[in-house]
Enzyme design. Sequence first.
Site, PDB file in Angstrom:
ATOM      1  N   CYS A  35       0.830  -1.216   0.000  1.00 30.94           N
ATOM      2  CA  CYS A  35       0.000   0.000   0.000  1.00 30.94           C
ATOM      3  C   CYS A  35       0.855   1.253   0.000  1.00 30.94           C
ATOM      4  O   CYS A  35       0.352   2.345  -0.244  1.00 30.94           O
ATOM      5  CB  CYS A  35      -0.947   0.015   1.193  1.00 30.94           C
ATOM      6  SG  CYS A  35      -0.097   0.046   2.770  1.00 30.94           S
ATOM      7  N   CYS A 104      -2.623  -2.833   8.665  1.00 28.63           N
ATOM      8  CA  CYS A 104      -2.325  -1.480   9.152  1.00 28.63           C
ATOM      9  C   CYS A 104      -1.923  -1.541  10.625  1.00 28.63           C
ATOM     10  O   CYS A 104      -1.023  -0.809  11.066  1.00 28.63           O
ATOM     11  CB  CYS A 104      -3.538  -0.565   8.979  1.00 28.63           C
ATOM     12  SG  CYS A 104      -4.383  -0.770   7.398  1.00 28.63           S
TER      13      CYS A 104
HETATM   14 FE1  FES Z   1      -1.681   0.017   4.250  1.00 26.55          FE
HETATM   15 FE2  FES Z   1      -3.478   0.880   5.901  1.00 26.55          FE
HETATM   16  S1  FES Z   1      -3.763   0.444   3.811  1.00 26.55           S
HETATM   17  S2  FES Z   1      -1.342   0.694   6.253  1.00 26.55           S
END
Ligand code: FES
Length: 131
Positions: A35, A104
């Site tokens: 991400c 996360c």
């Molecule tokens: Fe990667 Fe939240 S989407 S840390």
Amino acid sequence: MALYSEKVMDHFRNPRNVGVIENADGVGEVGNAKCGDIMRIYLKIDDDIITDVKFETFGCGSAIASSSMATEMIKGKPVSEALALTNKAVAEALNGLPAHKIHCSVLAEEAIKNAVKDYYEKKRSKENNDK
Ligand code: FES
């Protein structure tokens, strides 16, 4: 049911312990390649107690809420407790995260572990220099 708990929304909107500690005793950074989010944790430690903790998170709302909650959970605690903090405990304290957002909270666990590792490394090299 709402996707995010009220606790997540609260810590996302009013994150606790945001910022930088100058001359921190330990700094830990982690990123998630998928991400692209990055989290940095700063620790001030006296006598093995975490007297202050701050974070900078360049990432999603769940990462911000996780860092905020995780820093609250280790503030004032012994270093050993910070090392034992799991992402599961952070997610539970937030009253849960959606399955695709669990990673996360893993960032928060790892950033704290890295910061503690940095603290021990700094301590060791200081002790060696003092010899
Ligand atoms: Fe990667 Fe939240 S989407 S840390």
